[in-house]
Design a protein around this motif. Structure first.
Motif, PDB file in Angstrom:
ATOM      1  N   UNK A 125       0.833  -1.197   0.000  1.00 43.82           N
ATOM      2  CA  UNK A 125       0.000   0.000   0.000  1.00 43.82           C
ATOM      3  C   UNK A 125       0.864   1.243   0.000  1.00 43.82           C
ATOM      4  N   UNK A 126       0.208   2.387  -0.174  1.00 43.95           N
ATOM      5  CA  UNK A 126       0.900   3.674  -0.105  1.00 43.95           C
ATOM      6  C   UNK A 126       0.612   4.329   1.245  1.00 43.95           C
ATOM      7  N   UNK A 127       1.644   4.875   1.883  1.00 39.49           N
ATOM      8  CA  UNK A 127       1.420   5.671   3.081  1.00 39.49           C
ATOM      9  C   UNK A 127       0.730   6.980   2.699  1.00 39.49           C
ATOM     10  N   UNK A 128      -0.096   7.463   3.627  1.00 37.95           N
ATOM     11  CA  UNK A 128      -0.806   8.721   3.393  1.00 37.95           C
ATOM     12  C   UNK A 128      -1.282   9.265   4.730  1.00 37.95           C
ATOM     13  N   UNK A 129      -1.607  10.555   4.747  1.00 37.58           N
ATOM     14  CA  UNK A 129      -2.253  11.161   5.907  1.00 37.58           C
ATOM     15  C   UNK A 129      -3.760  11.155   5.669  1.00 37.58           C
ATOM     16  N   UNK A 130      -4.471  10.534   6.593  1.00 41.10           N
ATOM     17  CA  UNK A 130      -5.927  10.408   6.488  1.00 41.10           C
ATOM     18  C   UNK A 130      -6.591  11.505   7.314  1.00 41.10           C
ATOM     19  N   UNK A 131      -7.695  12.038   6.799  1.00 36.08           N
ATOM     20  CA  UNK A 131      -8.411  13.117   7.481  1.00 36.08           C
ATOM     21  C   UNK A 131      -9.905  12.903   7.346  1.00 36.08           C
ATOM     22  N   UNK A 132     -10.670  13.637   8.146  1.00 37.04           N
ATOM     23  CA  UNK A 132     -12.127  13.658   8.054  1.00 37.04           C
ATOM     24  C   UNK A 132     -12.499  14.813   7.127  1.00 37.04           C
ATOM     25  N   UNK A 133     -13.217  14.506   6.066  1.00 35.26           N
ATOM     26  CA  UNK A 133     -13.516  15.521   5.049  1.00 35.26           C
ATOM     27  C   UNK A 133     -14.379  16.656   5.578  1.00 35.26           C
ATOM     28  N   UNK A 134     -15.234  16.373   6.554  1.00 37.35           N
ATOM     29  CA  UNK A 134     -16.084  17.424   7.113  1.00 37.35           C
ATOM     30  C   UNK A 134     -15.289  18.352   8.022  1.00 37.35           C
ATOM     31  N   UNK A 135     -14.366  17.793   8.792  1.00 36.12           N
ATOM     32  CA  UNK A 135     -13.590  18.584   9.745  1.00 36.12           C
ATOM     33  C   UNK A 135     -12.413  19.295   9.086  1.00 36.12           C
ATOM     34  N   UNK A 136     -11.886  18.693   8.018  1.00 31.17           N
ATOM     35  CA  UNK A 136     -10.745  19.283   7.304  1.00 31.17           C
ATOM     36  C   UNK A 136     -10.996  19.129   5.806  1.00 31.17           C
ATOM     37  N   UNK A 137     -11.863  19.987   5.259  1.00 30.80           N
ATOM     38  CA  UNK A 137     -12.253  19.834   3.849  1.00 30.80           C
ATOM     39  C   UNK A 137     -11.136  20.105   2.854  1.00 30.80           C
ATOM     40  N   UNK A 138     -10.160  20.912   3.238  1.00 31.51           N
ATOM     41  CA  UNK A 138      -9.046  21.217   2.338  1.00 31.51           C
ATOM     42  C   UNK A 138      -7.731  20.908   3.047  1.00 31.51           C
ATOM     43  N   UNK A 139      -7.287  19.672   3.012  1.00 24.88           N
ATOM     44  CA  UNK A 139      -6.067  19.291   3.723  1.00 24.88           C
ATOM     45  C   UNK A 139      -4.824  19.777   2.994  1.00 24.88           C
ATOM     46  N   UNK A 140      -3.705  19.845   3.689  1.00 23.67           N
ATOM     47  CA  UNK A 140      -2.436  20.170   3.013  1.00 23.67           C
ATOM     48  C   UNK A 140      -2.153  19.179   1.893  1.00 23.67           C
ATOM     49  N   UNK A 141      -1.477  19.655   0.850  1.00 27.25           N
ATOM     50  CA  UNK A 141      -1.225  18.835  -0.329  1.00 27.25           C
ATOM     51  C   UNK A 141       0.259  18.521  -0.517  1.00 27.25           C
ATOM     52  N   UNK A 142       1.056  18.768   0.524  1.00 30.34           N
ATOM     53  CA  UNK A 142       2.473  18.446   0.479  1.00 30.34           C
ATOM     54  C   UNK A 142       3.016  18.527   1.900  1.00 30.34           C
ATOM     55  N   UNK A 143       4.217  18.012   2.109  1.00 33.19           N
ATOM     56  CA  UNK A 143       4.840  18.131   3.421  1.00 33.19           C
ATOM     57  C   UNK A 143       5.088  19.599   3.773  1.00 33.19           C
ATOM     58  N   UNK A 144       5.469  20.392   2.789  1.00 34.23           N
ATOM     59  CA  UNK A 144       5.733  21.808   3.059  1.00 34.23           C
ATOM     60  C   UNK A 144       4.461  22.531   3.447  1.00 34.23           C
ATOM     61  N   UNK A 145       3.342  22.239   2.772  1.00 36.12           N
ATOM     62  CA  UNK A 145       2.066  22.853   3.140  1.00 36.12           C
ATOM     63  C   UNK A 145       1.645  22.417   4.539  1.00 36.12           C
ATOM     64  N   UNK A 146       1.868  21.150   4.858  1.00 34.51           N
ATOM     65  CA  UNK A 146       1.530  20.642   6.182  1.00 34.51           C
ATOM     66  C   UNK A 146       2.344  21.364   7.253  1.00 34.51           C
ATOM     67  N   UNK A 147       3.648  21.505   7.006  1.00 33.50           N
ATOM     68  CA  UNK A 147       4.522  22.170   7.981  1.00 33.50           C
ATOM     69  C   UNK A 147       4.150  23.635   8.185  1.00 33.50           C
ATOM     70  N   UNK A 148       3.639  24.281   7.135  1.00 33.69           N
ATOM     71  CA  UNK A 148       3.285  25.699   7.219  1.00 33.69           C
ATOM     72  C   UNK A 148       1.898  25.912   7.807  1.00 33.69           C
ATOM     73  N   UNK A 149       1.151  24.828   8.016  1.00 33.22           N
ATOM     74  CA  UNK A 149      -0.229  24.930   8.488  1.00 33.22           C
ATOM     75  C   UNK A 149      -0.321  24.749  10.002  1.00 33.22           C
ATOM     76  N   UNK A 150      -1.551  24.898  10.508  1.00 27.13           N
ATOM     77  CA  UNK A 150      -1.840  24.644  11.926  1.00 27.13           C
ATOM     78  C   UNK A 150      -2.436  23.252  12.131  1.00 27.13           C
ATOM     79  N   UNK A 151      -2.427  22.442  11.089  1.00 26.81           N
ATOM     80  CA  UNK A 151      -3.021  21.106  11.143  1.00 26.81           C
ATOM     81  C   UNK A 151      -2.250  20.228  12.128  1.00 26.81           C
ATOM     82  N   UNK A 152      -2.971  19.535  12.979  1.00 26.72           N
ATOM     83  CA  UNK A 152      -2.359  18.660  13.968  1.00 26.72           C
ATOM     84  C   UNK A 152      -2.385  17.206  13.479  1.00 26.72           C
ATOM     85  N   UNK A 153      -1.260  16.527  13.650  1.00 26.45           N
ATOM     86  CA  UNK A 153      -1.139  15.163  13.148  1.00 26.45           C
ATOM     87  C   UNK A 153      -0.668  14.216  14.246  1.00 26.45           C
TER      88      UNK A 153
END
Length: 329
Positions: A125-153
């Motif tokens: 399988x492929x590793x990925x970050x899973x999210x709830x579409x209702x709670x996070x409708x527009x998730x980060x689309x790269x590691x850099x976007x994730x690092x620049x965001x307030x999203x908690x993982x």
């Protein structure tokens, strides 16, 4: 799981006339494989129907913990087969000298060429970050976007978990010399680091974080088993790291023929057909009926990243040091 020796001894004393004992095949694997909802029960039932044996799964934490246990026990291990390593660990496992050639000739349908004299694939399988579409409708689309965001993982510990180690390899394969910089950026996004996948995913479902390190196939569980389409895997621009899970026979096994039979059974329809809806991964051999309905809804990464087993072994210590340095600040 293996019954206690005390219980076995009492049973023997209580029943002086015993039918011929069945040989026992012990397979060391990770916790979720043996869970009542995992592949273990179905695999055990199907294999025992034809082997005339007692197949016993012994759980030992998450995937990376299996190698540590085998290294500690050495040739004295009671296991006959180890199931749950992946290609990030096979070079280290091979270096122990504890595994024997499998001798199998069945062909896999992996998306990458795979042939190893000691280890056989059973899913991928492929590793990925899973999210709830209702709670996070527009998730980060790269590691850099994730690092620049307030999203908690929530992620897993690379020292005990194959997904945790896979994340290190993912960052390393995608960003190379910039891996340390990426981890510095991600450090404040990480809520917690768990020993294994089950703990991490459970915390995510309890609402403890916005995203969790898992697989592109994880949303299929919610869709198929729960009729819930609220979960999704976020596609990353860098591509996604591929995990190939494998099994191998220990050289010191006292059941070599049964071990070989189990490895042969691993490539069968009976084994492979249960993988998609119990381990929630892609099977190493595509079943005759194809994949279950719902798998067609999953994201398909445009780029698959994968380091060879030797490359993964060569960068592991440096990648682990970068991860530890970033999280300790």
């Amino acid at each position: 799981m293996r019954a206690s020796f005390v219980a076995l001894g009492l049973a023997t004393l209580a029943t002086p006339v015993v039918a011929q004992d069945k040989p026992v095949l012990t397979v060391l694997t990770y916790d979720s494989f043996t869970a009542e909802w995992g592949p273990g029960p179905a695999v055990e039932k199907a294999f025992e129907e034809g082997c005339g044996c007692d197949l016993q799964f012994v759980a030992a934490g998450d995937g990376a913990a299996l190698l540590s246990r085998i290294q500690m026990e050495g040739a004295a291990s009671e296991a006959d087969v180890v199931l749950g390593l992946d290609t990030n660990l096979t070079a280290a496992a091979s270096a122990t000298g504890l595994f024997a050639p499998h001798g199998q000739t069945w062909e896999n349908t992996l998306p990458v060429a795979f042939a190893d004299p000691l280890f056989l694939p059973y899913d991928w399988g492929w590793f990925a970050f899973v999210h709830d579409k209702a709670k996070l409708p527009e998730p980060p689309k790269s590691f850099e976007e994730l690092a620049a965001s307030e999203v908690k993982i929530i992620i897993q510990d690379p020292r005990s978990s194959t997904p945790g180690l896979g994340l290190l390899m993912w960052v390393k394969a995608a960003h190379g010399d910039r891996a340390a910089e990426i981890w510095e950026g991600l450090a404040d996004n990480i809520v917690t680091v768990t020993p294994g996948w089950s703990e991490a995913y459970g915390l995510f479902l309890e609402g403890e974080a916005d995203m969790v390190l898992s697989y592109t196939t994880s949303p299929a569980y919610h869709l198929i088993a729960e009729e819930d389409d609220s979960k999704a895997a976020a596609p990353f621009a860098e591509g996604h790291y591929l995990q190939v899970e494998v099994a191998g026979k220990l050289a010191a096994t006292d059941q070599p023929e049964l071990a070989d039979a189990f490895l042969a059974f691993m490539g069968s329809e009976a084994f492979q057909s249960v993988i998609p809806t119990t381990n929630w991964m892609y099977p190493a051999v595509t079943p005759a009926a194809g994949l279950p309905a719902g798998f067609e809804t999953l994201i398909q990464p445009g780029t698959s990243l994968l380091l060879s087993s030797d490359e993964a072994a060569a960068v592991r210590d440096a990648a682990l040091a970068e991860w530890q340095a970033a999280l300790s600040r």
